[in-house]
Design a protein around this motif. Structure first.
Motif, PDB file in Angstrom:
ATOM      1  N   LEU A  39       0.829  -1.206   0.000  1.00  0.00           N
ATOM      2  CA  LEU A  39       0.000   0.000   0.000  1.00  0.00           C
ATOM      3  C   LEU A  39       0.864   1.257   0.000  1.00  0.00           C
ATOM      4  O   LEU A  39       0.475   2.287  -0.537  1.00  0.00           O
ATOM      5  CB  LEU A  39      -0.894   0.021   1.236  1.00  0.00           C
TER       6      LEU A  39
ATOM      7  N   LEU B  58       5.321   3.791  -3.605  1.00  0.00           N
ATOM      8  CA  LEU B  58       4.952   4.911  -4.477  1.00  0.00           C
ATOM      9  C   LEU B  58       4.786   4.489  -5.933  1.00  0.00           C
ATOM     10  O   LEU B  58       3.777   4.797  -6.543  1.00  0.00           O
ATOM     11  CB  LEU B  58       5.979   6.044  -4.354  1.00  0.00           C
ATOM     12  N   PRO B  59       5.778   3.820  -6.546  1.00  0.00           N
ATOM     13  CA  PRO B  59       5.624   3.509  -7.968  1.00  0.00           C
ATOM     14  C   PRO B  59       4.801   2.247  -8.230  1.00  0.00           C
ATOM     15  O   PRO B  59       4.638   1.859  -9.387  1.00  0.00           O
ATOM     16  CB  PRO B  59       7.069   3.312  -8.430  1.00  0.00           C
TER      17      PRO B  59
ATOM     18  N   ASP C 247      12.734  -3.358 -11.418  1.00  0.00           N
ATOM     19  CA  ASP C 247      12.740  -2.362 -12.487  1.00  0.00           C
ATOM     20  C   ASP C 247      11.904  -1.146 -12.121  1.00  0.00           C
ATOM     21  O   ASP C 247      12.239  -0.024 -12.466  1.00  0.00           O
ATOM     22  CB  ASP C 247      12.200  -2.973 -13.785  1.00  0.00           C
TER      23      ASP C 247
ATOM     24  N   ILE D 243      11.998   2.558  -6.950  1.00  0.00           N
ATOM     25  CA  ILE D 243      12.748   3.814  -7.047  1.00  0.00           C
ATOM     26  C   ILE D 243      13.619   4.048  -5.816  1.00  0.00           C
ATOM     27  O   ILE D 243      14.142   5.136  -5.624  1.00  0.00           O
ATOM     28  CB  ILE D 243      11.810   5.026  -7.254  1.00  0.00           C
ATOM     29  N   ASN D 244      13.719   3.049  -4.950  1.00  0.00           N
ATOM     30  CA  ASN D 244      14.597   3.148  -3.786  1.00  0.00           C
ATOM     31  C   ASN D 244      14.244   4.353  -2.903  1.00  0.00           C
ATOM     32  O   ASN D 244      15.106   5.095  -2.467  1.00  0.00           O
ATOM     33  CB  ASN D 244      16.064   3.239  -4.265  1.00  0.00           C
ATOM     34  N   CYS D 245      12.948   4.527  -2.649  1.00  0.00           N
ATOM     35  CA  CYS D 245      12.527   5.694  -1.868  1.00  0.00           C
ATOM     36  C   CYS D 245      12.412   5.376  -0.387  1.00  0.00           C
ATOM     37  O   CYS D 245      12.243   6.272   0.430  1.00  0.00           O
ATOM     38  CB  CYS D 245      11.187   6.222  -2.384  1.00  0.00           C
ATOM     39  N   ALA D 246      12.453   4.098  -0.038  1.00  0.00           N
ATOM     40  CA  ALA D 246      12.379   3.643   1.359  1.00  0.00           C
ATOM     41  C   ALA D 246      11.008   3.842   1.989  1.00  0.00           C
ATOM     42  O   ALA D 246      10.872   3.742   3.203  1.00  0.00           O
ATOM     43  CB  ALA D 246      13.460   4.288   2.223  1.00  0.00           C
TER      44      ALA D 246
ATOM     45  N   ALA E 206      10.236   0.753   3.839  1.00  0.00           N
ATOM     46  CA  ALA E 206      10.918   0.588   5.128  1.00  0.00           C
ATOM     47  C   ALA E 206      10.108   1.252   6.229  1.00  0.00           C
ATOM     48  O   ALA E 206      10.079   0.799   7.361  1.00  0.00           O
ATOM     49  CB  ALA E 206      12.309   1.202   5.085  1.00  0.00           C
ATOM     50  N   MET E 207       9.427   2.342   5.870  1.00  0.00           N
ATOM     51  CA  MET E 207       8.637   3.072   6.841  1.00  0.00           C
ATOM     52  C   MET E 207       7.327   2.329   7.137  1.00  0.00           C
ATOM     53  O   MET E 207       6.701   2.544   8.160  1.00  0.00           O
ATOM     54  CB  MET E 207       8.332   4.474   6.293  1.00  0.00           C
ATOM     55  N   ALA E 208       6.923   1.447   6.213  1.00  0.00           N
ATOM     56  CA  ALA E 208       5.646   0.757   6.368  1.00  0.00           C
ATOM     57  C   ALA E 208       5.792  -0.629   6.990  1.00  0.00           C
ATOM     58  O   ALA E 208       4.860  -1.118   7.608  1.00  0.00           O
ATOM     59  CB  ALA E 208       4.961   0.641   5.010  1.00  0.00           C
ATOM     60  N   CYS E 209       6.947  -1.259   6.805  1.00  0.00           N
ATOM     61  CA  CYS E 209       7.102  -2.654   7.243  1.00  0.00           C
ATOM     62  C   CYS E 209       7.269  -2.741   8.752  1.00  0.00           C
ATOM     63  O   CYS E 209       8.276  -2.296   9.300  1.00  0.00           O
ATOM     64  CB  CYS E 209       8.292  -3.312   6.556  1.00  0.00           C
TER      65      CYS E 209
END
Lengths: 199, 414
Positions: free
Chosen positions: A70, A73-74, A91, A94-97, A100-103
């Motif tokens: 959820l 972003l992409p 692919d 976008i490596n925005c993390a 990480a903030m959601a898990c």
């Protein structure tokens, strides 16, 4: 469908699952050549440490609904219905993390990977070894685990085993004894040692 | 049943998809001012820095509306919501459409937020941008090619991402920050200073404590006069002073409005049958325990989904929103969540650890026994766990200092 079940109380912290996982996700699939590969293959399972030095195998739980999915972003995170596995498309990532903030389990890492475009840092996490499963193999971490801290079974089997464990506390005949009954003792010793050190 | 959704951002999209999942029959109309297929707004800065092409912004296919049998009314702004007659009126007839008013049984206002305007002379000059949507960035890209230097107003997230993107494009960038350090809404001073150091190390010029009073130039902007009397030369300007909920069409006599539209735990406004979600909605902040607008993507996703469920008849309660953000700047990761600047009282306890040599920082804010806020600089992989603890308000029973350790994991809480 069989799934990996984690039994943290049985983990001795040997980290063999990490090595097996990294090898299974290497180009060559062999430990001795995998350590020379660029990028260096990295594990998707992470053995952490408890408050008293106990081992703790931490891997993706493939939640449903998955908070990472959820939050992505992409829209790079999706569910593979055949293996009931949450996957990341390297692919699209976008490596925005944001994941990480959601898990809530803290199992996602960011690095280069053989499944991603060259030199691209992407979010990486457990894929339930679906490549191996398609070949009829079981996930590498389970295969290598010597203490049954990781098992690969259907939810019905896992449930039945738990029921038996509970039943055994009231009736000794209710089922076979656990594979390795010493873990409670081992963990109690670790905890005591730790407390003694602290005092 | 007739559903109308105002806004085709992520909250509107999530609501539409949820409604359609639960109700295949009813009519859904989506009214939005952006005409292209649904895209990911937080990613526009990636287009600016050249990491992705604009096409990659799309998060749903071009057949999104068709596939879900949604009537799209795009390129239009709503002029009025008639609560009594249950109608939404738009500014002009859409292409191929016949009407300018649409009646609804259930309405969702997901109109989002607009960039907060600033007051200064010469704002009508060219090459002064608010970076808010896809079209803003596309316009900026055209200017980028000819520009050598840029001025960014505001050290918030938008200003920040704009500065980062333009630096990556090779521009000489100056950032003007009113407070003492960047991201002052998101992070505390030690983290802010680490970020500042990292930015300066990569060549960003930072001016702290000054504001722009006027812009100068002949048609195109060429410089800015600051409140302290100095002048900064620049070929383009990006204004990133935050956002304000888009409330212009909300009838305030019928729908209660604070900074955003006030909603209850079912995302319903004070007018029955009318809901609000996303950047425009205001509901209790879990960490702050007070009504708050958290204009962030993940909350828009949650609120859109839940609003959709409630509108389609399944009553689901929303616990509250939570401010949180994660950004990567060069080689530095910063994650924040919840209450970062707590009140100085006996209820709140702050523990932190800083390692400037390794660029590591971790700060945890507790209210009695529950975690209510955190700031992390680098080693952010357990950040989701902290966010989950703040969100669930789980009482912490272990020594709190253990949570500052980089090896902390959730086993330690079991």
């Amino acid at each position: 469908m069989k799934k990996v079940v984690v039994h943290p109380e049985r983990c001795v912290g040997c980290m063999q699952c990490m090595v097996a996982c990294a090898t299974a996700h290497s180009r060559s699939g062999e430990l001795f050549s995998a350590i020379c590969e660029i990028p260096l293959p990295k594990p998707r399972i992470h053995v952490g440490v408890g408050l008293y030095g106990e081992g703790f195998p931490n891997r993706c739980r493939h939640c449903d609904p998955a908070p990472c999915m959820l939050a992505c972003l992409p829209g790079a995170i999706y569910r593979n219905a055949d293996f009931d596995t949450v996957m990341i498309d390297p692919d699209k990532c976008i490596n925005c993390a944001s994941c990480a903030m959601a898990c809530p389990f803290g199992v996602i890492r960011y690095h280069e990977d053989i499944f991603a475009p060259m030199k691209k840092v992407v979010a990486v996490k457990c894929d339930n070894c679906i490549g191996r499963q398609a070949k009829g193999l079981i996930p590498a971490c389970v295969e290598v685990c010597k203490s049954n801290a990781l098992t690969f079974e259907t939810s019905a089997e896992a449930l039945k085993r738990k029921t038996n464990e509970v039943a055994r506390t009231v009736s000794a005949e209710a089922g076979i004894t656990a594979a390795a009954p010493g873990f409670n003792l081992l963990n109690a010793i670790k905890k005591t040692q730790n407390q003694l050190k602290a005092n | 049943m007739n559903y109308i959704i105002i806004g085709n951002g992520i909250a509107g999209i999530q609501a539409a998809e949820t409604i359609r999942q639960m109700d295949s029959e009813s009519g859904i109309t989506m009214i939005g001012d952006e005409t292209f297929s649904p895209y990911c707004r937080p990613m526009i800065s990636l287009v600016l820095e050249g990491a992705i092409p604009p096409e990659k912004l799309a998060i749903r296919g071009e057949d999104f509306y068709e596939k879900l049998h949604i009537e799209p009314v795009l390129g239009n702004r709503v002029t009025n919501i008639d609560v009594a007659d249950r109608q939404v009126i738009i500014d002009h007839r859409p292409k191929g459409g016949r009407k300018t008013c649409f009646s609804f049984d259930k309405l969702l206002i997901a109109s989002g937020a607009d960039a907060r305007p600033i007051k200064a002379e010469g704002l009508n000059l060219k090459n002064i941008f608010y970076m808010r949507g896809r079209s803003d960035v596309l316009e900026m890209m055209e200017t980028l090619a000819k520009a050598k230097s840029a001025l960014v107003l505001g050290g918030g997230l938008v200003g920040f991402k704009a500065a980062y993107g333009m630096m990556k494009r090779g521009l000489e960038v100056t950032m003007l920050i009113k407070s003492g350090y960047p991201l002052s809404m998101q992070v505390d001073e030690p983290a802010g200073n680490l970020i500042l150091k990292e930015l300066v190390r990569h060549g960003l010029n930072v001016r702290v404590g000054a504001e722009v009073s006027s812009f100068e130039g002949d048609r195109h902007v060429t410089g800015a006069h600051l409140s302290d009397g100095s002048v900064i030369r620049c070929d383009m300007v990006v204004i990133g002073k935050g956002v304000l909920p888009s409330l212009s069409v909300v009838p305030r006599d019928r729908i209660k409005v604070d900074l955003g539209i006030m909603v209850d735990e079912h995302l319903e406004t004070t007018s029955p049958g009318i809901y609000a979600a996303g950047d425009v909605a205001e509901y209790v902040d879990i960490a702050r325990k007070t009504p708050w607008v958290n204009a962030i993507w993940p909350e828009a996703v949650n609120q859109g989904k839940l609003a959709g469920m409630n509108m389609a008849g399944r009553s689901v309660a929303y616990k509250g929103s939570l401010s949180r953000n994660v950004i990567r700047i060069f080689d530095m990761d910063v994650m924040t969540c919840g209450l970062v600047h707590p009140q100085d009282d006996s209820d709140h306890q702050v523990i932190s650890e800083i390692n400037p040599r390794k660029n590591l920082y971790r700060k945890l804010v507790f209210k009695n026994d529950t975690l209510v806020g955190m700031v992390m600089v680098n080693q952010i992989d357990q950040g989701g766990l902290f966010a989950a603890l703040i969100q669930s308000e789980t009482p912490i029973r272990i020594p709190k200092e253990a949570m500052l350790s980089p090896v902390f994991n959730y086993k330690q809480l079991l």
